[in-house]
Write a protein that holds these residues in place. Sequence first.
Motif, short mmCIF file in Angstrom:
data_model
loop_
_atom_site.label_atom_id
_atom_site.label_comp_id
_atom_site.label_asym_id
_atom_site.label_seq_id
_atom_site.Cartn_x
_atom_site.Cartn_y
_atom_site.Cartn_z
N LEU A 134 50.68 48.04 10.70
CA LEU A 134 49.45 47.96 11.48
C LEU A 134 49.43 49.11 12.47
O LEU A 134 50.48 49.58 12.94
CB LEU A 134 49.36 46.64 12.23
CG LEU A 134 49.06 45.37 11.41
CD1 LEU A 134 49.20 44.13 12.28
CD2 LEU A 134 47.67 45.43 10.80
N LEU A 141 47.34 50.33 16.08
CA LEU A 141 46.43 50.02 17.17
C LEU A 141 46.12 51.29 17.94
O LEU A 141 47.01 52.07 18.23
CB LEU A 141 47.06 48.99 18.13
CG LEU A 141 47.65 47.72 17.50
CD1 LEU A 141 48.28 46.85 18.58
CD2 LEU A 141 46.58 46.94 16.74
N TRP A 197 46.41 42.86 23.30
CA TRP A 197 45.91 43.02 21.94
C TRP A 197 46.07 41.74 21.12
O TRP A 197 47.08 41.06 21.23
CB TRP A 197 46.67 44.13 21.23
CG TRP A 197 46.48 45.50 21.79
CD1 TRP A 197 47.19 46.07 22.81
CD2 TRP A 197 45.56 46.50 21.36
NE1 TRP A 197 46.76 47.35 23.04
CE2 TRP A 197 45.76 47.63 22.15
CE3 TRP A 197 44.57 46.54 20.36
CZ2 TRP A 197 45.01 48.80 22.00
CZ3 TRP A 197 43.83 47.70 20.19
CH2 TRP A 197 44.04 48.81 21.00
N VAL A 233 46.89 41.46 17.67
CA VAL A 233 47.42 42.43 16.71
C VAL A 233 46.82 42.22 15.33
O VAL A 233 46.50 43.19 14.63
CB VAL A 233 48.96 42.34 16.67
CG1 VAL A 233 49.52 43.30 15.64
CG2 VAL A 233 49.54 42.63 18.05
N GLN A 273 43.60 43.71 15.26
CA GLN A 273 43.68 45.11 15.69
C GLN A 273 42.61 45.44 16.73
O GLN A 273 42.02 46.51 16.73
CB GLN A 273 43.56 46.05 14.49
CG GLN A 273 44.70 45.89 13.48
CD GLN A 273 44.55 46.78 12.26
OE1 GLN A 273 44.07 46.32 11.23
NE2 GLN A 273 44.94 48.02 12.39
#
Length: 1046
Positions: free
Chosen positions: A120, A122, A153, A155, A158
């Motif tokens: 991921l 960000l 956040w 996650v 995102q």
Amino acid sequence: MSRFKVSKFRHTEARPPRREAWISDIRAGTTPSCGNHIKSSCSLIAFNSDRPGVLGIVPLEGRGEDKRHVTHLGCHSDLVTDLDFSPFDDFLLATGSADRMVKLWRLPASGQALPSGPGLVLGPEDTQVEVLQFHPTVDGILVSAAGTAVKVWDVAKQQPLIELAAHRDLVQGAVWSRDGALVGTTCKDKQLRIYDPRAKPEASQSTQAHENSKDGRMAWTGTQEHLVSTGFNQMREHEVKLWDIRHFCSALTSLTLDTSPGPLMPLLDPDSGLLVLAGTGESQLYCYEVNPQQPALSPVTQCLLESVLRGAALVPRRALAVMGCEVLRVLQLSDTAILPISYHVPRKAVEFHEDLFPDTAGCVPSSEPHAWWSGSNQQVQKVSLNPARRPHPSFTSCLVPPVEPSPDLAQPEEPPVGDEEPSEGFSSPPSSLISPSTPSSLGPSLSSTSGIGTSPSQRSLQSLLGPSSKFRHAQGTILHRDRHITNLKGLNLTTPGESDGFCANRLRVALPLLSSGGQVAVLELQKPGRLPDTALPTLQNGTAVTDLAWDPFDPHRLAVAGEDARIRLWRVPPEGLEEVLTTPEAVLTGHTEKIYSLRFHPLAADVLASSSYDLTIRIWDLQAGVERLRLQGHRDQIFGLAWNPNGQQLATVCKDGRLRVYEPRSDPKPLQEGPGPEGARGARIVWVCDGQCLLVTGFDSRSERQLLLYSSKALAGGPLAVLGLDVAPSTLLPSYDPDTGLVLLTGKGDTRVFLYELLPEAPFFLECNSFTSPDPHKGFVLLPKTECDVCEVEFARCLRLRQSSLEPVAFRLPRVRKEFFQDDVFPDTAVNWEPVLSAKAWLGGANGQPRLLSLQPPGMTPVSQAPREAPARRAPSSAIYLEEKSDQQKKEELLNAMVAKLGNREDPLPQDSFEGVDEDEWAKYLAQIIVMGAQVVGRAFARALRQEFAASRAAADARGRAGHQSAAASNLSGLSLQEAQQILNISKLSPEEIQKNYEHLFKVNDKSVGGSFYLQSKVVRAKERLEEELRIQAQEDREKEQRPQT
């Protein structure tokens, strides 16, 4: 009566690890950020390597006696500023970077390949990410700080849930409270702020933390109401404060430590309340117990470190050795090793102590992100640390699902097939590497620029150790003094940064002089020695010299650029310069400002390119003496220019931060452009990898010298890789050898020459041994390949200009069978001293290729065709090395070899003849110490060493014979009574004799006389063990006297 209550941690002792427990052979780096540079889960350790954007990954625990190998993960295109492991998933890692991105990585179990990309991403943020931390109770919530912005956040989505406001300066820390309800921040505006992110974005409370705006940190205690902050006072002393957020106007208590420029990292274990204070750049750890009820910060112990601390982290409580009463473990990051420092509470009974190890938070999250954001405060279920109640439930985060190993990775014993090789586990060179285009684990090269293949066995080794250059053991040597040119006087050492300072070909060297009139001295390389004290014959240019270059096809013609915007062509007589010349062969006029640099065409005769302050590049026909082409498009000073190997394109690097590539015969405008170095202090450019890539040397925004490697066909995409070297004022001057793919890099005023093999694919840079000179050099140029002594495996010959002398430097490769021609080091070289085209033909559009020449001397056989050398003696069977030996056998073999080296006790000691011992080999290191001790205690140390290496079962038997209390004491100290007596050479327990031998042995093993803290600690532990035995015997005597007579 609470003031008489004593802490259960009052006897806690810090135990530095033995050298064999170190995680060595690393190259750690520190970044200008607010992170700790190292983090640990229950399974892995991640730390900043010395290559920006690259992390080192190593298992927390070793397997048996196998050495733990460090693998490297290329995470970001810039410095990794902070990192954090998930509190629930040991293999989920978050990283923040100066490239303004936050990335999440799924790390593999031991033996598997590192991920090829993040799970991921960000961001991006507006500025570099400073700190980040996972939520302590929920999987999928993360807090990050970048500049003045702090974001929470989600996650999985995102997306940020909220941005915390009111910071007026750089945020230096953002930390969750233990229950996950609050966030505390430290800021450069000296304020300590408390946020409830689910209630409002503004701070609920704030106060001035410390009086100095230097780095401040914070950590929450085991309760929601109390926290600890560290910073500096007005006197720049380290300061620690304990706060209660219910009374936030002033600190409950505070203490002041030493004066140090580095930040003080608070490593707080909320379960035990133990606080370790680790100062960056220091050599000591402080341990305190935090007691909010009294309130107090009570000192517990201090630990002296053997190396300077670069970063520190706590090992999770679930990974501690609880049966050994290990209440804390700190990982110290130094420049070359990671040292696990254990904190133990001495206890007699070998059992689980519930008072030391209360239940701790488990590894299963308490709720989902949406539930927490809606107001849930459910806490993580606690688990017992008692080994009898394990194993605990495990958890794997769904944020970045695990990747099933491919069939290729499932069979690691199969050697790689073809050119591709696995990308895991190559060792760290002492420099920094980032790869913006491929933010994955840095893999080995697919091929060598020199065109030499590798055998399957070599590829198999590379799959374990990573890619390495065959030139990694290159050795630079200044040749004998009889080849030096000395007594140089009046050198001009202030030539412009765009100039190399001097130039040389196979016959001569041209040196600009400081005297007026732009004089240039021309010296014959075939006539070394001391120059006369009288004035030398020179070339009189009439104006200050800005650059000069020899014609590669005419060794007697020298081009000199001047501040008057003219280029003068001089012809040196074949016998050398014997008189002053005042009239050049030709003068080229056309530039309107002074000239930066000159570059001859690599293939065409009589073609010269020049750059000037008028922001143009002009290409001259020297045969006609006129300008033929003019290149435009630069908006600022041109730092450097270079022809590509076939002479069809010209590349430039400019102060406006852009790279440009021209096809001069087609268009005066750039063919393509791309971003260059960020710094505007100077830069150089050179074509590498057969023209596939461009290498640029320059500076970043922090004035760090760096290398940038570009694809010559895709400048707009930015660099393929960036390599940070060091901080120095001079621009790196690259000298590239196309035959070997090596680039030599140094700057004016430097003492070090960096060597790298360049590759057009990852890992792009392979570091080789650098060359270090005893004093700074004023210039450094590469001579033609024909000047190398191939019989000595000399692959490069350079000239080093000093203040008053010129020295040849030979770069050689150690080889065993030097009687054969090393054809893997010396491929056919281009005949670059013969032109391929005339100026008229090239200007008319013709192209060509140089012919190749073999460097093989007559009568030498290539090593690839050499017969297999018959062994001088029968080599032991490989079965001897492959045979599995027990630990006892290995220890006995090592011990016998060490004792055999002791010799007689009357033999002279190594330190008497100033002979050193390699401290990296711990067996030799211990042998040196024992030899030192043998002068006093003779053979007792050999017997003590045998006891030290005895198997644990034999030691347990010895402790058992000493009685129950004595065995418990032996277990706590790690030494049996017999071992302690032999170390101190004590036959009968006597306090006076113990003290006498202790003082002597402690003194002779001092580090200043060749000893070490490790041996001194052994002496101290032996003394403590004997004193404990005396106490036990005294107690038994008293009990006997008190027993009723029957």
